[in-house]
Design a protein around this motif. Structure first.
Motif, mmCIF file in Angstrom:
data_model
loop_
_atom_site.group_PDB
_atom_site.id
_atom_site.type_symbol
_atom_site.label_atom_id
_atom_site.label_comp_id
_atom_site.label_asym_id
_atom_site.label_seq_id
_atom_site.Cartn_x
_atom_site.Cartn_y
_atom_site.Cartn_z
ATOM 1 N N CYS A 1 40.587 44.040 45.058
ATOM 2 C CA CYS A 1 41.632 43.976 43.914
ATOM 3 C C CYS A 1 41.210 45.338 43.118
ATOM 4 O O CYS A 1 40.286 45.611 42.744
ATOM 5 C CB CYS A 1 41.238 43.034 43.095
ATOM 6 S SG CYS A 1 42.287 42.901 41.423
ATOM 7 N N CYS B 1 43.526 37.577 44.331
ATOM 8 C CA CYS B 1 42.660 37.670 43.360
ATOM 9 C C CYS B 1 42.537 36.480 42.639
ATOM 10 O O CYS B 1 43.241 36.247 42.180
ATOM 11 C CB CYS B 1 42.584 39.145 42.586
ATOM 12 S SG CYS B 1 41.235 39.348 41.484
ATOM 13 N N MET C 1 42.005 45.999 40.047
ATOM 14 C CA MET C 1 41.384 45.422 38.669
ATOM 15 C C MET C 1 40.059 44.964 38.925
ATOM 16 O O MET C 1 39.299 45.119 37.613
ATOM 17 C CB MET C 1 42.424 44.564 38.047
ATOM 18 C CG MET C 1 44.008 45.188 38.019
ATOM 19 S SD MET C 1 43.913 46.713 37.112
ATOM 20 C CE MET C 1 43.400 46.306 35.500
ATOM 21 N N CYS D 1 42.787 37.550 38.624
ATOM 22 C CA CYS D 1 44.235 37.983 37.986
ATOM 23 C C CYS D 1 45.165 37.699 38.552
ATOM 24 O O CYS D 1 46.428 38.134 38.602
ATOM 25 C CB CYS D 1 44.105 39.648 37.730
ATOM 26 S SG CYS D 1 44.184 40.472 39.629
HETATM 27 ZN ZN LIG Z 1 41.922 40.993 40.338
#
Ligand SMILES: [Zn+2]
Ligand SMILES: [Zn+2]
Length: 110
Positions: free
Chosen positions: A90, A105, A92, A108
């Motif tokens: 991911c 993920c 993020m 998120c």
């Molecule tokens: Zn994520």
């Protein structure tokens, strides 16, 4: 395969650029490298052992032969070293990884 938005890319640097670098902190102590295992996980049957990259755009990688989406060049096979594995993560949450594309993920939902 997702592209990772790294601080290096956010600073305007691109793969293939020539730069002078002074490391003030060992790179192994920075994320995502700090969280990466030092021993490679065991190979699974059928796990990819090569990547395909464009000679002009090394930031574009794929797991299958094909053509570059930017200039149409044939992608070149690049064998992986014994300790290298292909993982998707991911952008993020770099600690969230998968050994195949298409995973969601949990952090998120991305
Ligand atoms: Zn994520
Ligand atoms: Zn290309």
């Amino acid at each position: 395969m997702r592209q990772w938005q790294s601080p290096i890319r956010e600073a305007g640097l691109l793969p293939g650029m020539i730069v002078d670098v002074t490391c003030q902190v060992p790179v192994a102590g920075l994320e995502p490298f700090r969280s990466m295992p030092t021993d490679p996980p065991p190979l699974k049957p059928g796990e990819p052992r090569r990547l395909y990259t464009c000679p002009e755009h090394p930031d574009l990688v794929g797991t299958q032969p094909g053509r570059c989406t930017r200039d149409g060049n044939d992608l070149e096979a690049r064998p992986l070293a014994d300790a290298q594995r292909i993982r998707w993560w991911c952008p993020m949450h770099p600690a969230v990884t998968a050994d195949h594309p298409g995973e969601r993920c949990q952090e998120c939902a991305g």
